[in-house]
Structures are given as structure tokens and as C-alpha cells.
Design a protein around this motif. Structure first.
Motif, PDB file in Angstrom:
ATOM      1  N   GLN A  78       3.187   5.675  -3.201  1.00 19.78           N
ATOM      2  CA  GLN A  78       4.354   6.600  -3.799  1.00 19.78           C
ATOM      3  C   GLN A  78       4.401   6.724  -5.485  1.00 19.78           C
ATOM      4  O   GLN A  78       4.685   7.569  -5.843  1.00 19.78           O
ATOM      5  N   GLU A  79       3.453   5.728  -5.787  1.00 18.68           N
ATOM      6  CA  GLU A  79       3.397   5.710  -7.142  1.00 18.68           C
ATOM      7  C   GLU A  79       2.303   6.780  -7.438  1.00 18.68           C
ATOM      8  O   GLU A  79       2.151   7.396  -8.795  1.00 18.68           O
ATOM      9  N   GLU A  80       1.045   6.677  -6.902  1.00 16.48           N
ATOM     10  CA  GLU A  80      -0.070   7.213  -7.202  1.00 16.48           C
ATOM     11  C   GLU A  80      -0.853   7.663  -6.043  1.00 16.48           C
ATOM     12  O   GLU A  80      -0.695   7.031  -5.063  1.00 16.48           O
ATOM     13  N   THR A  81      -1.786   8.754  -6.016  1.00 14.03           N
ATOM     14  CA  THR A  81      -2.749   9.122  -4.902  1.00 14.03           C
ATOM     15  C   THR A  81      -3.519   7.949  -4.870  1.00 14.03           C
ATOM     16  O   THR A  81      -4.623   7.830  -5.831  1.00 14.03           O
ATOM     17  N   THR A 118       0.840  -1.087   0.114  1.00 15.38           N
ATOM     18  CA  THR A 118       0.117  -0.094   0.070  1.00 15.38           C
ATOM     19  C   THR A 118       1.073   1.108   0.030  1.00 15.38           C
ATOM     20  O   THR A 118       0.573   2.274  -0.799  1.00 15.38           O
ATOM     21  N   TRP A 119       1.948   1.448   0.895  1.00 16.55           N
ATOM     22  CA  TRP A 119       2.765   2.265   0.890  1.00 16.55           C
ATOM     23  C   TRP A 119       3.500   2.535  -0.412  1.00 16.55           C
ATOM     24  O   TRP A 119       3.495   3.716  -0.839  1.00 16.55           O
ATOM     25  N   GLU A 120       4.007   1.500  -0.943  1.00 12.85           N
ATOM     26  CA  GLU A 120       4.696   1.754  -2.206  1.00 12.85           C
ATOM     27  C   GLU A 120       3.742   2.230  -3.454  1.00 12.85           C
ATOM     28  O   GLU A 120       4.009   3.002  -4.247  1.00 12.85           O
ATOM     29  N   ARG A 121       2.406   1.770  -3.422  1.00 22.06           N
ATOM     30  CA  ARG A 121       1.392   2.075  -4.361  1.00 22.06           C
ATOM     31  C   ARG A 121       1.155   3.627  -4.208  1.00 22.06           C
ATOM     32  O   ARG A 121       0.980   4.512  -5.112  1.00 22.06           O
TER      33      ARG A 121
END
Length: 178
Positions: free
Chosen positions: A49-52, A44-47
């Protein structure tokens, strides 16, 4: 870098306990539930970082569900190949898998979805909102809406399309990818 770590700490503090309990309700082993929770929080944290993500909780629930389902399926295969199982244990494991497969995120988050929908409708121009509500909430045909509001049928279609685009953007985290 420190800001990102603080953001992960905030995510962890806010969602860890509920996520752990949710995972444990399916896998029933603390260590496995903790691993699933940690992996899901990191994903979730990595996602993020990629998108809101409009709803990190919804995304997190989906990740936990999928990881728990993968674990349970792996356990079933492992047991079938390595351990002699009595029918009760197999039935219980299949029941857990079936229950996890039947989770409907939309039903769980219905209140949240309704709130986001209402907020999105409130941001729309008045005519767009009125056309959309007449069409989707009162089930009035496009022809009747056009006649009632004094606009063309193409105008009705335009406003409905415009409203659907806004709702799609606002509810993207709740939509199931096909």
C-alpha cells in the motif's frame, strides 16, 4: 476499499500455502506457523500500500524468515530461563536458528533475478547495454572497452553508471539493506 480487500485476497490465495509451509519448516508448530504467515502477509500487504514491490514473494520470504527467527530466539530464551532442557533439544533449536540465519534469498531467487536483469538490459540503449556486458560479463577493462567501441573512458563510465542505476531500481526488492 473493496479493491484493496480483493488485492489482499489475491495475495493471500497466491502465497498463503507456500508461506505457511515455509514458516512451519522452521517453527514446526502449525499454530505458530499460521500466526507468522498471517503477520507476514499483512506486513507485505501494508508495504504494497506504501510502495510498489517488484517481487512481493521476495519481501514476504524475508518477513517470514525474520519472524520465524524472532520466534525461535524467544523460544530459546524461554527454555533457558523456565524449562530445564536436555542438550538434544537445545542443539536442535540452535540448528533451526542457524539454518534460518543461513538462508540466502539471492540464491533462492537467482533465476528470477537473472530474468529481471535480462529484461532490464533489454530496455537499455544498445550502447549502454554493450558497454555494461563487456565490462561485467566479459570482464574487459574500461580502457579496452573505450578503445574497442571508439568512445572515451568517461563515456564507458557513464554507460556503466547508467546501467547500474537501471538495474538497482529493477532489483531493489532483492537487495539486502545494510
Amino acid at each position: 476499499m473493496k479493491q484493496i480487500v480483493q488485492h489482499f485476497d489475491q495475495l493471500f490465495k497466491e502465497y498463503h500455502q507456500r508461506s505457511f509451509l515455509f514458516a512451519k519448516s522452521f517453527v514446526r508448530i502449525d499454530a505458530v506457523a499460521e500466526d507468522i504467515t498471517a503477520d507476514a502477509l499483512m506486513a507485505t500487504w501494508e508495504r504494497m500500500q506504501e510502495e510498489t514491490l517488484l517481487s512481493p514473494r521476495c519481501f514476504l520470504l524475508k518477513v517470514i524468515k525474520n519472524k520465524a527467527l524472532d520466534y525461535l530466539k524467544h523460544q530459546r530464551i524461554h527454555r533457558q530461563l523456565i524449562e530445564p532442557l536436555d542438550s538434544w533439544n537445545e542443539w536442535e533449536l540452535q540448528l533451526q536458528i542457524d539454518n534460518l540465519n543461513e538462508i540466502n534469498e539471492e540464491r533462492i531467487f537467482l533465476k528470477e533475478i537473472k530474468k529481471i536483469t535480462e529484461q532490464a538490459l533489454d530496455t537499455m540503449p544498445i550502447k549502454t547495454r554493450e558497454v555494461f556486458e563487456l565490462s561485467r560479463h566479459q570482464y574487459i577493462s574500461g580502457k579496452d572497452i573505450a578503445r574497442q567501441m571508439g568512445i572515451s573512458l568517461k563515456g564507458v563510465e557513464y554507460h556503466i553508471t547508467k546501467a547500474l542505476k537501471v538495474l538497482t531500481v529493477n532489483l531493489k526488492d532483492y537487495m539486502v539493506a545494510s
